[in-house]
Scaffold this motif. Structure first.
Motif, short mmCIF file in Angstrom:
data_model
loop_
_atom_site.label_atom_id
_atom_site.label_comp_id
_atom_site.label_asym_id
_atom_site.label_seq_id
_atom_site.Cartn_x
_atom_site.Cartn_y
_atom_site.Cartn_z
N UNK A 196 0.84 -1.21 0.00
CA UNK A 196 0.00 0.00 0.00
C UNK A 196 0.86 1.25 0.00
N UNK A 197 1.88 1.27 0.86
CA UNK A 197 2.77 2.43 0.93
C UNK A 197 3.49 2.66 -0.39
N UNK A 198 3.96 1.58 -0.99
CA UNK A 198 4.65 1.69 -2.27
C UNK A 198 3.75 2.21 -3.37
N UNK A 199 2.55 1.68 -3.43
CA UNK A 199 1.60 2.14 -4.45
C UNK A 199 1.26 3.61 -4.26
N UNK A 200 1.05 4.02 -3.01
CA UNK A 200 0.76 5.45 -2.75
C UNK A 200 1.93 6.33 -3.19
N UNK A 201 3.15 5.87 -2.90
CA UNK A 201 4.34 6.65 -3.27
C UNK A 201 4.47 6.74 -4.79
N UNK A 202 4.27 5.63 -5.49
CA UNK A 202 4.33 5.65 -6.95
C UNK A 202 3.25 6.57 -7.52
N UNK A 203 2.04 6.48 -6.98
CA UNK A 203 0.94 7.33 -7.44
C UNK A 203 1.24 8.80 -7.20
N UNK A 204 1.76 9.12 -6.01
CA UNK A 204 2.09 10.51 -5.69
C UNK A 204 3.19 11.02 -6.61
N UNK A 205 4.15 10.17 -6.91
CA UNK A 205 5.23 10.57 -7.81
C UNK A 205 4.68 10.85 -9.21
#
Length: 75
Positions: free
Chosen positions: A58-67
């Motif tokens: 979840x954290x990784x997906x949020x970070x990729x999305x934010x990027x």
């Protein structure tokens, strides 16, 4: 061909270590980085493996999305 794909994969993984800020946090010390990764692996092998992996995903997906949106994510 397989060697080239493996090399690309390893380079991408190294990029994730850099992108996560671990290189700077560990002052580019490979022993520290390796120890951190070993600690992560041990945690996943523990009783809460599914929970830990789901949290990291979840954290990784949020970070990729934010990027992709051009914003930063605070962890």
């Amino acid at each position: 061909m397989a060697r080239r794909e493996r090399t690309r994969h390893l380079i991408e993984l190294g990029g994730l270590v850099q992108k996560a800020g671990l290189v700077d946090l560990a002052d580019d010390d490979r022993a520290t980085l390796y120890g951190a990764m070993l600690d992560c692996a041990a945690r996943v092998r523990g009783d809460d493996a599914g929970t830990v992996l789901a949290l990291w995903k979840r954290r990784g997906k949020r970070a990729f999305d934010a990027e992709a949106e051009g914003s930063a994510v605070d962890e």
